[in-house]
Design a protein around this motif. Structure first.
Motif, mmCIF file in Angstrom:
data_model
loop_
_atom_site.group_PDB
_atom_site.id
_atom_site.type_symbol
_atom_site.label_atom_id
_atom_site.label_comp_id
_atom_site.label_asym_id
_atom_site.label_seq_id
_atom_site.Cartn_x
_atom_site.Cartn_y
_atom_site.Cartn_z
ATOM 1 N N ALA A 14 41.544 53.658 37.953
ATOM 2 C CA ALA A 14 42.374 52.470 37.782
ATOM 3 C C ALA A 14 41.925 51.358 38.723
ATOM 4 N N PHE A 15 41.587 51.704 39.953
ATOM 5 C CA PHE A 15 41.103 50.712 40.909
ATOM 6 C C PHE A 15 39.792 50.090 40.433
ATOM 7 N N CYS A 16 38.856 50.920 39.974
ATOM 8 C CA CYS A 16 37.569 50.405 39.461
ATOM 9 C C CYS A 16 37.795 49.511 38.243
ATOM 10 N N LEU A 17 38.714 49.891 37.392
ATOM 11 C CA LEU A 17 39.017 49.082 36.213
ATOM 12 C C LEU A 17 39.562 47.714 36.609
ATOM 13 N N LEU A 18 40.500 47.698 37.554
ATOM 14 C CA LEU A 18 41.068 46.418 37.997
ATOM 15 C C LEU A 18 40.016 45.536 38.667
ATOM 16 N N ILE A 19 39.158 46.121 39.481
ATOM 17 C CA ILE A 19 38.082 45.351 40.115
ATOM 18 C C ILE A 19 37.142 44.793 39.052
ATOM 19 N N GLY A 20 36.832 45.595 38.042
ATOM 20 C CA GLY A 20 35.952 45.132 36.964
ATOM 21 C C GLY A 20 36.570 44.045 36.106
ATOM 22 N N LEU A 21 37.905 44.020 36.011
ATOM 23 C CA LEU A 21 38.572 43.017 35.187
ATOM 24 C C LEU A 21 38.817 41.695 35.906
ATOM 25 N N ILE A 22 38.682 41.680 37.209
ATOM 26 C CA ILE A 22 38.962 40.453 37.965
ATOM 27 C C ILE A 22 38.144 39.253 37.478
ATOM 28 N N PRO A 23 36.825 39.377 37.255
ATOM 29 C CA PRO A 23 36.092 38.201 36.756
ATOM 30 C C PRO A 23 36.609 37.709 35.401
ATOM 31 N N CYS A 24 36.984 38.616 34.523
ATOM 32 C CA CYS A 24 37.518 38.217 33.217
ATOM 33 C C CYS A 24 38.857 37.513 33.369
ATOM 34 N N ILE A 25 39.705 38.016 34.248
ATOM 35 C CA ILE A 25 41.016 37.412 34.463
ATOM 36 C C ILE A 25 40.862 36.019 35.060
ATOM 37 N N ILE A 26 39.962 35.875 36.022
ATOM 38 C CA ILE A 26 39.728 34.566 36.634
ATOM 39 C C ILE A 26 39.191 33.587 35.586
ATOM 40 N N SER A 27 38.268 34.056 34.756
ATOM 41 C CA SER A 27 37.698 33.204 33.715
ATOM 42 C C SER A 27 38.753 32.796 32.691
ATOM 43 N N ALA A 28 39.624 33.720 32.324
ATOM 44 C CA ALA A 28 40.656 33.420 31.341
ATOM 45 C C ALA A 28 41.719 32.486 31.920
ATOM 46 N N TRP A 29 41.956 32.566 33.220
ATOM 47 C CA TRP A 29 42.988 31.746 33.843
ATOM 48 C C TRP A 29 42.576 30.285 33.927
ATOM 49 N N LYS A 30 41.261 30.021 33.980
ATOM 50 C CA LYS A 30 40.783 28.636 34.120
ATOM 51 C C LYS A 30 41.028 27.835 32.880
#
Length: 130
Positions: free
Chosen positions: A114-130
């Motif tokens: 779960a931790f690895c998944l959340l770390i891997g999703l951070i760039p996508c979340i940041i990109s989607a938030w912009k």
């Protein structure tokens, strides 16, 4: 009246709309679970649903998880195990290597995944938030 293409991208973030979107999303999500919550033992039903949605008990390299990083992890582990068995290594050294349980690789626990998944999703979340 026709709208220009630029007009579609000129919206600013509205915290009120964000909250409304979150509330509507939660209502839709929770609405699907109402029949299970209304049963005699709602906790048992919800645990069963979560166990079926997230099948960590069967291992991370199950058929449903095959097309991801953990499949590569398992393949590398199996390949390393095969090479270790076929390699001309002295028996004393082979026993030391096997006693450390390095090969095959240890299976990661669900919290690590779960931790690895959340770390891997951070760039996508940041990109989607912009």
């Amino acid at each position: 009246v026709a709208r220009r293409r630029e007009d579609y991208f000129n919206y600013s973030f509205s915290f009120g709309r964000f909250i409304v979107l979150g509330i509507v999303t939660l209502i839709c999500l929770l609405g699907a679970f109402v029949p299970f919550i209304m049963q005699n033992q709602p906790r048992v039903h919800m645990e069963q649903i979560l166990a079926r949605l997230f099948p960590f008990g069967r291992g991370l390299v199950h058929d449903y998880w095959a097309a991801n990083v953990w499949a590569l992890y398992l393949f590398t582990s199996r390949a390393a195990s095969f090479l270790l068995r076929k390699a001309p290594i002295q028996s004393g050294l082979r026993q030391k290597i096997e006693s450390y349980a390095i090969i095959p690789f240890p299976e990661p626990d669900p919290s690590t995944v779960a931790f690895c998944l959340l770390i891997g999703l951070i760039p996508c979340i940041i990109s989607a938030w912009k």
